[in-house]
Scaffold this motif. Structure first.
Motif, PDB file in Angstrom:
ATOM      1  N   GLY A 149       1.757  15.402  -3.497  1.00 29.66           N
ATOM      2  CA  GLY A 149       2.326  14.835  -4.645  1.00 29.66           C
ATOM      3  C   GLY A 149       2.794  13.317  -4.442  1.00 29.66           C
ATOM      4  N   VAL A 150       3.477  13.026  -3.266  1.00 31.20           N
ATOM      5  CA  VAL A 150       4.066  11.753  -3.023  1.00 31.20           C
ATOM      6  C   VAL A 150       3.063  10.619  -2.758  1.00 31.20           C
ATOM      7  CG1 VAL A 150       5.601  10.262  -1.344  1.00 31.20           C
ATOM      8  CG2 VAL A 150       6.372  12.698  -2.364  1.00 31.20           C
ATOM      9  N   VAL A 151       1.866  11.171  -2.121  1.00 28.33           N
ATOM     10  CA  VAL A 151       0.851  10.259  -1.739  1.00 28.33           C
ATOM     11  C   VAL A 151       0.306   9.951  -3.257  1.00 28.33           C
ATOM     12  CG1 VAL A 151      -1.571  10.066  -0.698  1.00 28.33           C
ATOM     13  CG2 VAL A 151       0.411  11.155   0.599  1.00 28.33           C
ATOM     14  N   GLU A 152      -0.032  10.884  -4.009  1.00 26.02           N
ATOM     15  CA  GLU A 152      -0.555  10.426  -5.368  1.00 26.02           C
ATOM     16  C   GLU A 152       0.164   9.398  -6.000  1.00 26.02           C
ATOM     17  OE1 GLU A 152      -1.206  14.276  -7.234  1.00 26.02           O
ATOM     18  OE2 GLU A 152      -2.514  14.970  -5.738  1.00 26.02           O
ATOM     19  N   GLU A 153       1.469   9.635  -6.116  1.00 27.18           N
ATOM     20  CA  GLU A 153       2.352   8.921  -6.752  1.00 27.18           C
ATOM     21  C   GLU A 153       2.240   7.353  -6.107  1.00 27.18           C
ATOM     22  OE1 GLU A 153       7.196   8.013  -7.402  1.00 27.18           O
ATOM     23  OE2 GLU A 153       6.288  10.042  -6.734  1.00 27.18           O
ATOM     24  N   ALA A 154       2.268   7.363  -4.816  1.00 26.06           N
ATOM     25  CA  ALA A 154       2.208   6.136  -4.222  1.00 26.06           C
ATOM     26  C   ALA A 154       0.703   5.514  -4.312  1.00 26.06           C
ATOM     27  CB  ALA A 154       2.203   5.906  -2.515  1.00 26.06           C
ATOM     28  N   ALA A 155      -0.387   6.007  -4.330  1.00 27.25           N
ATOM     29  CA  ALA A 155      -1.468   5.489  -4.669  1.00 27.25           C
ATOM     30  C   ALA A 155      -1.708   4.953  -6.147  1.00 27.25           C
ATOM     31  CB  ALA A 155      -2.774   6.613  -4.487  1.00 27.25           C
ATOM     32  N   LEU A 156      -1.114   5.753  -7.029  1.00 23.58           N
ATOM     33  CA  LEU A 156      -1.500   5.133  -8.319  1.00 23.58           C
ATOM     34  C   LEU A 156      -0.414   4.031  -8.553  1.00 23.58           C
ATOM     35  CD1 LEU A 156      -1.107   8.661 -10.394  1.00 23.58           C
ATOM     36  CD2 LEU A 156      -2.938   7.115  -9.768  1.00 23.58           C
ATOM     37  N   GLN A 157       1.002   3.735  -7.891  1.00 27.47           N
ATOM     38  CA  GLN A 157       1.567   2.801  -7.769  1.00 27.47           C
ATOM     39  C   GLN A 157       1.172   1.678  -7.318  1.00 27.47           C
ATOM     40  OE1 GLN A 157       5.691   3.332  -6.688  1.00 27.47           O
ATOM     41  NE2 GLN A 157       6.140   1.153  -6.381  1.00 27.47           N
ATOM     42  N   LEU A 158       0.323   1.565  -6.362  1.00 23.83           N
ATOM     43  CA  LEU A 158      -0.534   0.310  -5.645  1.00 23.83           C
ATOM     44  C   LEU A 158      -1.554   0.140  -6.478  1.00 23.83           C
ATOM     45  CD1 LEU A 158      -0.674   1.684  -1.948  1.00 23.83           C
ATOM     46  CD2 LEU A 158       0.719  -0.272  -2.666  1.00 23.83           C
ATOM     47  N   LEU A 159      -2.403   1.148  -7.114  1.00 25.19           N
ATOM     48  CA  LEU A 159      -3.299   0.905  -8.141  1.00 25.19           C
ATOM     49  C   LEU A 159      -2.653  -0.190  -9.261  1.00 25.19           C
ATOM     50  CD1 LEU A 159      -5.838   3.671  -8.828  1.00 25.19           C
ATOM     51  CD2 LEU A 159      -6.303   1.433  -8.006  1.00 25.19           C
ATOM     52  N   SER A 160      -1.707   0.221  -9.829  1.00 26.69           N
ATOM     53  CA  SER A 160      -1.114  -0.281 -10.955  1.00 26.69           C
ATOM     54  C   SER A 160      -0.774  -1.930 -10.726  1.00 26.69           C
ATOM     55  CB  SER A 160       0.321   0.351 -11.295  1.00 26.69           C
ATOM     56  OG  SER A 160       1.552  -0.077 -10.409  1.00 26.69           O
ATOM     57  N   PHE A 161      -0.725  -2.412  -9.460  1.00 25.93           N
ATOM     58  CA  PHE A 161      -0.478  -3.894  -9.020  1.00 25.93           C
ATOM     59  C   PHE A 161      -1.851  -4.510  -9.216  1.00 25.93           C
ATOM     60  CE2 PHE A 161       2.696  -2.038  -5.790  1.00 25.93           C
ATOM     61  CZ  PHE A 161       3.695  -2.052  -6.785  1.00 25.93           C
ATOM     62  N   GLY A 162      -2.875  -4.071  -9.332  1.00 27.14           N
ATOM     63  CA  GLY A 162      -4.339  -4.561  -9.743  1.00 27.14           C
ATOM     64  C   GLY A 162      -4.935  -4.771  -8.397  1.00 27.14           C
ATOM     65  N   VAL A 163      -5.640  -3.890  -7.999  1.00 28.02           N
ATOM     66  CA  VAL A 163      -6.604  -3.792  -6.686  1.00 28.02           C
ATOM     67  C   VAL A 163      -7.948  -4.443  -6.900  1.00 28.02           C
ATOM     68  CG1 VAL A 163      -7.293  -2.859  -4.628  1.00 28.02           C
ATOM     69  CG2 VAL A 163      -5.162  -2.196  -5.437  1.00 28.02           C
ATOM     70  N   GLY A 164      -8.413  -5.098  -6.427  1.00 28.54           N
ATOM     71  CA  GLY A 164      -9.538  -5.661  -6.704  1.00 28.54           C
ATOM     72  C   GLY A 164      -9.885  -6.693  -7.866  1.00 28.54           C
ATOM     73  N   ALA A 165     -11.024  -7.240  -8.057  1.00 24.13           N
ATOM     74  CA  ALA A 165     -11.329  -8.046  -9.194  1.00 24.13           C
ATOM     75  C   ALA A 165     -11.117  -7.409 -10.515  1.00 24.13           C
ATOM     76  CB  ALA A 165     -12.920  -8.676  -9.083  1.00 24.13           C
ATOM     77  N   GLU A 166     -10.666  -7.797 -11.381  1.00 23.24           N
ATOM     78  CA  GLU A 166     -10.122  -7.220 -12.709  1.00 23.24           C
ATOM     79  C   GLU A 166      -9.827  -5.747 -12.434  1.00 23.24           C
ATOM     80  OE1 GLU A 166     -13.862  -7.201 -14.935  1.00 23.24           O
ATOM     81  OE2 GLU A 166     -13.814  -9.498 -15.020  1.00 23.24           O
TER      82      GLU A 166
END
Length: 342
Positions: free
Chosen positions: A204-221
């Motif tokens: 659960g904690v790993v999933e939360e961390a991944a979604l937070q990192l994604l929210s920063f905008g990974v990759g083009a667009e």
């Protein structure tokens, strides 16, 4: 220009590893034989498990102290995958790995020779389709700027942040480069440390961390991928389009006798992932299975896995630690499919 575009190239350094084991109740013990090391080396072997030598590669800087035993070991994986550079005025990069009970230390013993995309220009490793690098965000910016300044080259970039820079103070520098990163892949402890989250690794904690990192905008667009490598829990893969998905580890806790040394497993995982992107037409979720299998071979012994060629009358091909990678891949797919159906 290179004669053939490589599928996977790592910018990681080649390192000769030395080991020191400290027991407070006994004398310090050091390993007698130096070993092949470096995250780039393990990543390159992780890709080599799936790809022929002329489709993967990395630079190997050799000093005046270069051991013949290590040369022979590297050549066994395929001569064409290594780009050797010789400098007799210096020593080969060396590092000491120190183990004290449950703690591990790492220290370079001499100056490093860092590698950037500029070093690939005009060589057989020029302009690979997938580029892997392990460094701080500041060095990643240098690498990505060199990529951007090379017209016509748009590789998939797999960024593996180094552990001692996975701290909250480095997050602003990471945010600056995330739009240029195709795949961001820290391990679980690194991701939680970077985000100042408690180091309590659960799914659960790993999933939360991944979604937070994604929210920063990974990759083009914002179309990039976050993959958090989580040891025996498996790997969590996430992007904005498809959400998140767990890919379980090949060796489970019940297979503890198969896990000998996890050193380099995460690096090899990312090499296997890079190779998997080639076979899956860029699908990071399916490619993660290839990374999982590459890691499974690395943790079965100390050092790199053993490669041999199967020359039986009924079957040919390469065997890694006596097994075929494709068979492990099929087994993992079947296991995942059965769990989904039940």
């Amino acid at each position: 220009m290179a004669d053939q575009t490589r599928q996977f190239v790592s910018l990681g350094m080649f390192i000769i590893d030395e080991f020191e084991f400290i027991d407070p109740k006994q004398k310090t013990r050091r390993s007698e034989e130096p070993q092949i090391g470096g995250g780039g080396t393990y990543a390159t072997i992780g890709a080599r498990i799936w790809l022929p030598p002329d489709e993967v590669g990395m630079i190997v800087d050799r000093g005046h102290d270069w051991p013949e035993t290590i040369q022979n070991q590297l050549q066994a994986y395929g001569q064409d995958m290594w780009l050797y550079r010789d400098d007799k005025s210096r020593e080969t990069t060396r590092a000491r790995n120190t183990y004290r009970e449950d703690a591990r230390g790492f220290q370079y013993l001499n100056p490093r020779v860092r590698i950037t995309p500029r070093d690939l220009s005009g060589t057989k490793l020029e302009d690979p389709k997938t580029l892997h690098f392990i460094c701080s965000p500041s060095r990643a910016r240098i690498i990505l700027n060199e990529v951007a300044n090379r017209p016509g080259w748009t590789p998939v970039t797999i960024y593996e942040p180094i552990p001692d820079r996975c701290i909250p103070e480095e997050l602003p520098a990471l945010l600056e480069i995330l739009p240029q990163i195709s795949i961001l892949s820290p391990n679980a402890e690194e991701a939680l440390s970077l985000l100042a989250m408690p180091l309590d690794v659960t799914r659960g904690v790993v999933e939360e961390a991944a979604l937070q990192l994604l929210s920063f905008g990974v990759g083009a667009e914002g179309r990039g991928v976050v993959i958090i490598r989580s040891g025996h829990l498996g790997a969590y893969v996430a992007n904005v389009e498809r959400g998140g998905q767990w890919v379980e580890a090949y060796w489970t806790p019940s297979d503890s006798d198969r896990v000998v040394d996890v050193t380099g497993a995460g690096n090899a995982f990312l090499g296997g992932l890079g190779a998997g992107l080639h076979f899956t037409k860029g699908d990071p979720f399916e490619a993660t299975l290839y990374g999982t299998i590459s890691a499974s071979f690395v943790i079965e012994q100390e050092g790199l896995p053993h490669l041999e060629h199967n020359t039986s009358r009924t079957e040919t091909g390469e065997l890694w630690n006596g097994s075929k990678p494709q068979k492990r891949l099929e087994s993992l797919r079947k296991r995942i499919r059965n769990r989904v159906e039940t």
